[in-house]
Design a protein around this motif. Sequence first.
Motif, PDB file in Angstrom:
ATOM      1  N   PRO A  21     -30.163  27.773  81.593  1.00  0.00           N
ATOM      2  CA  PRO A  21     -28.748  27.799  81.971  1.00  0.00           C
ATOM      3  C   PRO A  21     -28.532  28.526  83.304  1.00  0.00           C
ATOM      4  CG  PRO A  21     -29.181  29.357  80.192  1.00  0.00           C
ATOM      5  CD  PRO A  21     -30.469  28.623  80.439  1.00  0.00           C
TER       6      PRO A  21
ATOM      7  N   ASP B 246     -25.238  19.024  82.485  1.00  0.00           N
ATOM      8  CA  ASP B 246     -25.349  18.359  81.187  1.00  0.00           C
ATOM      9  C   ASP B 246     -24.081  17.578  80.860  1.00  0.00           C
ATOM     10  OD1 ASP B 246     -23.444  20.048  80.120  1.00  0.00           O
ATOM     11  OD2 ASP B 246     -24.759  20.941  78.617  1.00  0.00           O
ATOM     12  N   ARG B 247     -24.031  16.961  79.694  1.00  0.00           N
ATOM     13  CA  ARG B 247     -22.913  16.075  79.360  1.00  0.00           C
ATOM     14  C   ARG B 247     -21.587  16.814  79.270  1.00  0.00           C
ATOM     15  NH1 ARG B 247     -24.411  13.329  73.928  1.00  0.00           N
ATOM     16  NH2 ARG B 247     -22.303  12.485  74.054  1.00  0.00           N
ATOM     17  N   HIS B 248     -21.675  18.137  79.091  1.00  0.00           N
ATOM     18  CA  HIS B 248     -20.434  18.926  79.041  1.00  0.00           C
ATOM     19  C   HIS B 248     -20.124  19.583  80.387  1.00  0.00           C
ATOM     20  CE1 HIS B 248     -20.265  18.191  74.777  1.00  0.00           C
ATOM     21  NE2 HIS B 248     -21.446  18.742  74.587  1.00  0.00           N
TER      22      HIS B 248
ATOM     23  N   ARG C 283     -21.932  21.467  82.162  1.00  0.00           N
ATOM     24  CA  ARG C 283     -22.462  22.815  82.359  1.00  0.00           C
ATOM     25  C   ARG C 283     -23.708  22.736  83.235  1.00  0.00           C
ATOM     26  NH1 ARG C 283     -21.219  23.849  76.254  1.00  0.00           N
ATOM     27  NH2 ARG C 283     -22.964  22.397  76.139  1.00  0.00           N
TER      28      ARG C 283
ATOM     29  N   PHE D 139     -27.360  23.652  84.630  1.00  0.00           N
ATOM     30  CA  PHE D 139     -28.688  24.077  84.201  1.00  0.00           C
ATOM     31  C   PHE D 139     -29.664  23.828  85.354  1.00  0.00           C
ATOM     32  CE2 PHE D 139     -26.484  23.287  80.252  1.00  0.00           C
ATOM     33  CZ  PHE D 139     -27.004  24.214  79.372  1.00  0.00           C
TER      34      PHE D 139
END
Lengths: 575, 575
Positions: free
Chosen positions: B76, B98-100, B102, B104
């Motif tokens: 993260p 990522d899919r949300h 966020r 990384f």
Amino acid sequence: MRVSRFPLFTVKEVPADAEVISHQLMLRAGLIRRLAAGIYTWLPLGLRVLRKVEAVVREEMDRAGALELLMPAVQPAELWHESGRWQKYGPELLRIVDRHQRDFCFGPTHEEVITELFRREIKSYKQLPVNFYQIQTKFRDEVRPRYGVMRAREFLMKDAYSFHLDQASLQEGYQAMYDAYTRIFTRLGLKFRAVLADSGSIGGNRSQEFHVLADSGEDTIAFSTGSDYAANVELAEALFPSSERSLPSEALTRVSTPGVKTIADLCAFLNLPIARTVKAIVVEGVDSQPVLLLIRGDHELNTIKAEKLPQIKTPLTFASPDAIRAAFGAGPGSLGPVGFGGPIIADRTVARMADMAMGANADDWHLTGVNFGRDCPEPEVADLRNVIEGDPSPDDRGTLAIARGIEVGHVFQLGQKYSAAMNAVVLGENGQPATVTMGCYGIGVSRVVAAAIEQNHDKRGIIWPAAMAPFQVALLPLGAARSTSVRETAEAVYQELLTAGMDVLLDDRAARPGVMFADMELIGIPHRLVIGDRNLAAGQLEYRGRCDSDSTLVGRTDIVEWLRQRLITGQGGSI
Amino acid sequence: MRVSRFPLFTVKEVPADAEVISHQLMLRAGLIRRLAAGIYTWLPLGLRVLRKVEAVVREEMDRAGALELLMPAVQPAELWHESGRWQKYGPELLRIVDRHQRDFCFGPTHEEVITELFRREIKSYKQLPVNFYQIQTKFRDEVRPRYGVMRAREFLMKDAYSFHLDQASLQEGYQAMYDAYTRIFTRLGLKFRAVLADSGSIGGNRSQEFHVLADSGEDTIAFSTGSDYAANVELAEALFPSSERSLPSEALTRVSTPGVKTIADLCAFLNLPIARTVKAIVVEGVDSQPVLLLIRGDHELNTIKAEKLPQIKTPLTFASPDAIRAAFGAGPGSLGPVGFGGPIIADRTVARMADMAMGANADDWHLTGVNFGRDCPEPEVADLRNVIEGDPSPDDRGTLAIARGIEVGHVFQLGQKYSAAMNAVVLGENGQPATVTMGCYGIGVSRVVAAAIEQNHDKRGIIWPAAMAPFQVALLPLGAARSTSVRETAEAVYQELLTAGMDVLLDDRAARPGVMFADMELIGIPHRLVIGDRNLAAGQLEYRGRCDSDSTLVGRTDIVEWLRQRLITGQGGSI
């Protein structure tokens, strides 16, 4: 190994955010730690378990003649465009853009990459069949990762891909993998079933899932007590009852049933066994007209089976209350075949029933003594329901039991889905190019660890199957700080066990006995040896298997042989 | 293993796009295949080598008391923000959303993750020191990946991180890793040096790099022939010459040198040895005024050393032609200290020279017989040059040799860079919180394979050091198709060698002898055993080590013991 040099990261409290027992125990035993949602670090103790699973998987894959290689985690988008999955895979595919603005993904699976390798390297049918596998980190961007490593985003997987000239060779290769998987899960000491499964989105023909049986499993499976038949409950065939339909013995009777809406209400009202009642369910037919489905009162409609019937519209659509009232003259809760002019499909069990109770097609009225042929036409008959415990096995050997399972492995006959899309062609025996046929075979290595815990634990902690235990023996000296003989004996026994080739964890922390016992039970070491002053004075050590209810005193000089026997038989260590 | 079940993916042609020999040989021998720029699949043969390296690394890390764990590849962004590296790391950090939505990254290194784990799990000085390591796939988005796995984007790395209460403990832990690395590369059979290095962007205090010596190496290192001193050539100290400066013996003479611009021109024009000449280099001082640096004609300015001098501006900036002409009255090519009023810094070697030849500060004029103190002021003196072959070793033991090296390992004393930024604190002995001190230690596992090939190959292929060879023995039956005795002997010898615990590759392809010989030499199997009808009639097999110039006939019944001796001594197999 000594605890002083191999720290245990055990935790007493049950972690608040861990819903399932394996997740709780993996955190409490110090096997894993969460880094981010669905992303975990494997601590030293957990990694030992993971490596033991890996080793068994590798040995059996090698034995089956599969070739281990290692493909990259990061895969170029071009290959996924070729297979058509760049679009289809959806948001679970973790997409990456590199510094040169080229598209990649973190591989969730490797069909594209292995097919690309294959088409470059393998040119002739003489090089077939071949099976490549790897044990590698995968990423699937689950929308709601949960249950620790059970449904993680980053996880360790064994994935294998076989290539064949024809279907017969594929079936042989598939069977070899099926057999290897059976050996793997047997060696790992797990109770499991190979389950007939829908092949889902990966596509292809035949597939079976390997499920570890555990009450907490997300899938419900039906398996025979008399054969190795097993299937996802949705796919298991419900056979006709063995007995023929009885002759009608009751007259058709119309009963006023005010307020009776459910089968349970009806049984209570009429004081009838539920197996005498029939549920009526109305769905849309291919012409969008209502079709009446009849299921025994205690059975459940299987929507997958219903949807496959040619008379019924896909996707399965329940008729609206208005359409039902228009067709039947009543609302749901009082429906039945008597007087209904449309198509009627009865489940196989219902087709063998006589003197049934069901709705009268008038609100608050039911019928008893209903008999097909006499009171309404003979219905069409189909397998419409989920199997239940005690049903005959579809292979006619034994009866079905129902259990919950955790999917840990999957074998697929992919066919030519990828080889055709990506032009994986070899020179055939006849000198002509031949598109190869593929199989693929996965094991969720990290998930196996969680599944083993779901299946094998008690209130004190994990109970490892022998092959997965991070250590075989826990050696606990009590009061070592003040007793030279305890200390020296512990050291001597430790060396003797190591020399005998055993995986021993010596708890040299000088912690309180309660702490040592609790830790060793929590982390699930199969065999425990306690060295204390009192027993030692009598030349004895105290042995206890993780599943034993009592301890046994064993002579100091017999201890290596005693343990060796226990390790061979597994006695005491595992459930 | 049989070649019929373990296919070799050897290639005759030299791949066009492979620049270095290890890349060429890894492709030709079928160890790796390219999937995308800097991203490679390890084929079965290559993976065997990789795993052998991994095993040696793991054994020695374990022996040194380090604890193996496995951290996630996907990290993260929050942790990288904490350390400040999310911004600083630049485009080599492969960022992922990522899919949300966020942030990384695909971990290029794991200081942040291990520090996060540490601060959650380790609470007391009593748990220190501790060293965690993993062997794991990393990704660095190199702008120009090249040389195969030597400078790949995705690669396998062993990274270790140690935590200490104080500097003394860090030094102990650092030394333990240094010793472990020395054992690792020694066991792997590589010629290497531990090289003093700049710690670069990872930060911290002391660091050493482990370099495999190979002519194709990207780094130039200086090492002593009389001790274990080694350093990147940029960092090796050039000592004062052992002899004092001679007294002036020539008069200062102004020589017209039309067209003479370089030291080579000057030597030719004056017929002088180059060691009598001096180069003048003008850089900007801290006040941006010109500073004159003097280096012997055959030496090279070391810009790192020059930049560290307090008189000189950082970053090192060469004076512009205009500034030079303003200060010296001449252009580059005719410069010198005589008549220059600004600061002059002479290299240690120049400071011991007399009767020098150099520029006269007038275009197309030079001076001979220049002597410090007499013709110009005594200069300041500093170490300004790169060391050269034959220089005395800085530790005064032996002389320096220069070699090229490939960095395969790195040990760092990180200090508190991460622990301070991320608040990794334990309870100290005095009951007060104490920020821990860290070390980190990397080995490029996949790069080791390439480096070993760069160091050990000939025109026929790879010459594996014993510990890295994918197989120890190649067993080649000649004409097995038509000779029962060859076939049966091959099978019998194969089983005998396996029973003796040897890693044997039986070439059962029935290929032509030339193909078998070429393949086994290309893939670098250390020991080769040929079974042919003629020798067999005399009860003999033909043995040849990969580095032997001739074959040896060995009695059929002696073969296991013969090979066992060769495997123990390594004789014949490796360079």
